[in-house]
Design an enzyme around this catalytic site. Structure first.
Site, PDB file in Angstrom:
ATOM      1  N   GLU A  97      14.520  68.038 -23.174  1.00  0.00           N
ATOM      2  CA  GLU A  97      14.548  67.663 -24.590  1.00  0.00           C
ATOM      3  C   GLU A  97      15.783  68.255 -25.255  1.00  0.00           C
ATOM      4  OE1 GLU A  97      11.641  68.418 -28.430  1.00  0.00           O
ATOM      5  OE2 GLU A  97      10.711  67.983 -26.490  1.00  0.00           O
ATOM      6  N   ASP A  99      17.136  68.687 -29.222  1.00  0.00           N
ATOM      7  CA  ASP A  99      16.551  68.573 -30.562  1.00  0.00           C
ATOM      8  C   ASP A  99      17.510  68.813 -31.708  1.00  0.00           C
ATOM      9  OD1 ASP A  99      14.051  68.279 -29.391  1.00  0.00           O
ATOM     10  OD2 ASP A  99      13.462  70.356 -29.710  1.00  0.00           O
ATOM     11  N   GLU A 101      16.238  69.280 -35.661  1.00  0.00           N
ATOM     12  CA  GLU A 101      15.125  69.281 -36.602  1.00  0.00           C
ATOM     13  C   GLU A 101      15.637  69.783 -37.948  1.00  0.00           C
ATOM     14  OE1 GLU A 101      10.903  69.846 -34.479  1.00  0.00           O
ATOM     15  OE2 GLU A 101      12.134  71.662 -34.448  1.00  0.00           O
TER      16      GLU A 101
END
Length: 285
Positions: A97, A99, A101
């Site tokens: 993953e 990311d 955010e």
């Protein structure tokens, strides 16, 4: 498939690149009961959050390496308690993953940009930044460059973070699992703003984030193989570039400027969190 074989197949297939996307063609709204919308003939996508539910979408394609760009305009005003997540991810307990955010804020305070990298199910590689502009006033481009040597996070073309392949010292690197693109807008007021001290003000709902100008210079994974297709010579050049791209001295200087002035957390500097010694990739940097 052996990782070397994957890379050889990819390198041989790097003859082109995906063109600018259309949300109808490239994405599915996956949850939110109508709170996610594709508008303007597929050129705009919005996600909304109210007290009942948030919303989210995912790409129709899986990708194995690429340069992914998306323009976002984040929730304006008092967005405390909300999180807008935009990331690449595979599936399963040993997933990879990458990311972005965006942690909401009380009006007038800067958003926190949270980044992380998971490889073989292991994350905990957080770096956080305060953005140097208002991400709610206009659209800004958030990019992930992912190739076999490194992952580079960029904002409006300025690199903010690099995660290098450190397999030579025993650190897993995302390179064998194809990933989809995901995004979601959801309520996380138990932790998102000032550690959960500031809660979501539902009188301000619905909260809405907007997306446009998706572009994937990337290899699509299908039936165990990679395919990169386009008709333009310029695309072919760009595609070959991202597969081996690294930062030049100017880009490195820009990244250092961002990290010096706007980084607010770096797991590689958190000696209290790692009393037995920093992670291997931090010591190798």
């Amino acid at each position: 498939m052996e990782s070397k074989s994957v890379i050889l197949i990819l390198f041989a297939s790097l003859i082109a690149t995906a063109s600018a996307g259309n949300f109808y063609k490239d994405f599915d709204i996956t949850w939110g009961d109508g709170r996610g919308k594709i508008l303007n003939n597929g050129n705009l996508l919005t996600l909304s959050l109210d007290k009942t539910s948030g919303s989210g979408f995912q790409s129709k394609n899986e990708y194995i390496f690429g340069k992914i760009d998306m323009q976002l305009k984040l929730v304006p005003g008092n967005s405390a308690g909300t999180v807008t997540a935009y990331y690449l991810s595979s599936q399963g307990p040993n997933h990879d993953e990458i990311d972005f955010e965006f942690l909401g804020n009380v009006s007038g305070q800067p958003y926190t940009l949270h980044t992380n990298v998971f490889s073989q199910g292991k994350g905990g590689r957080e770096q956080q930044f305060k953005l140097w502009f208002d991400p709610t006033a206009n659209f800004h481009t958030y990019s992930i460059l992912w190739n076999p040597q490194r992952i580079i996070f960029s904002v409006d073309g300025t690199p903010i973070r690099e995660f290098k392949n450190s397999e030579s010292i025993g650190v897993a690197f995302p390179k064998n699992q194809p990933m989809r693109i995901y995004s979601s807008l959801w309520n996380a007021d138990d932790w998102a703003t000032q550690g959960g001290r500031v809660k979501t003000d539902w009188s301000k709902a619905p909260f809405t984030a907007a997306y446009r100008n998706f572009n994937a210079n990337a290899c699509v994974w299908s039936k165990g193989r990679s395919s990169c297709k386009s008709s333009s010579a310029a695309s072919k050049t760009n595609n070959a570039n991202w597969f081996t791209q690294e930062m030049d001295s100017t880009s490195q200087a820009r990244m250092k400027w961002v990290q010096k002035n706007y980084m607010i957390y770096n797991y590689c500097a958190d000696t209290q969190r790692f009393p037995q010694g920093l992670p291997k990739e931090c010591r190798a940097a």
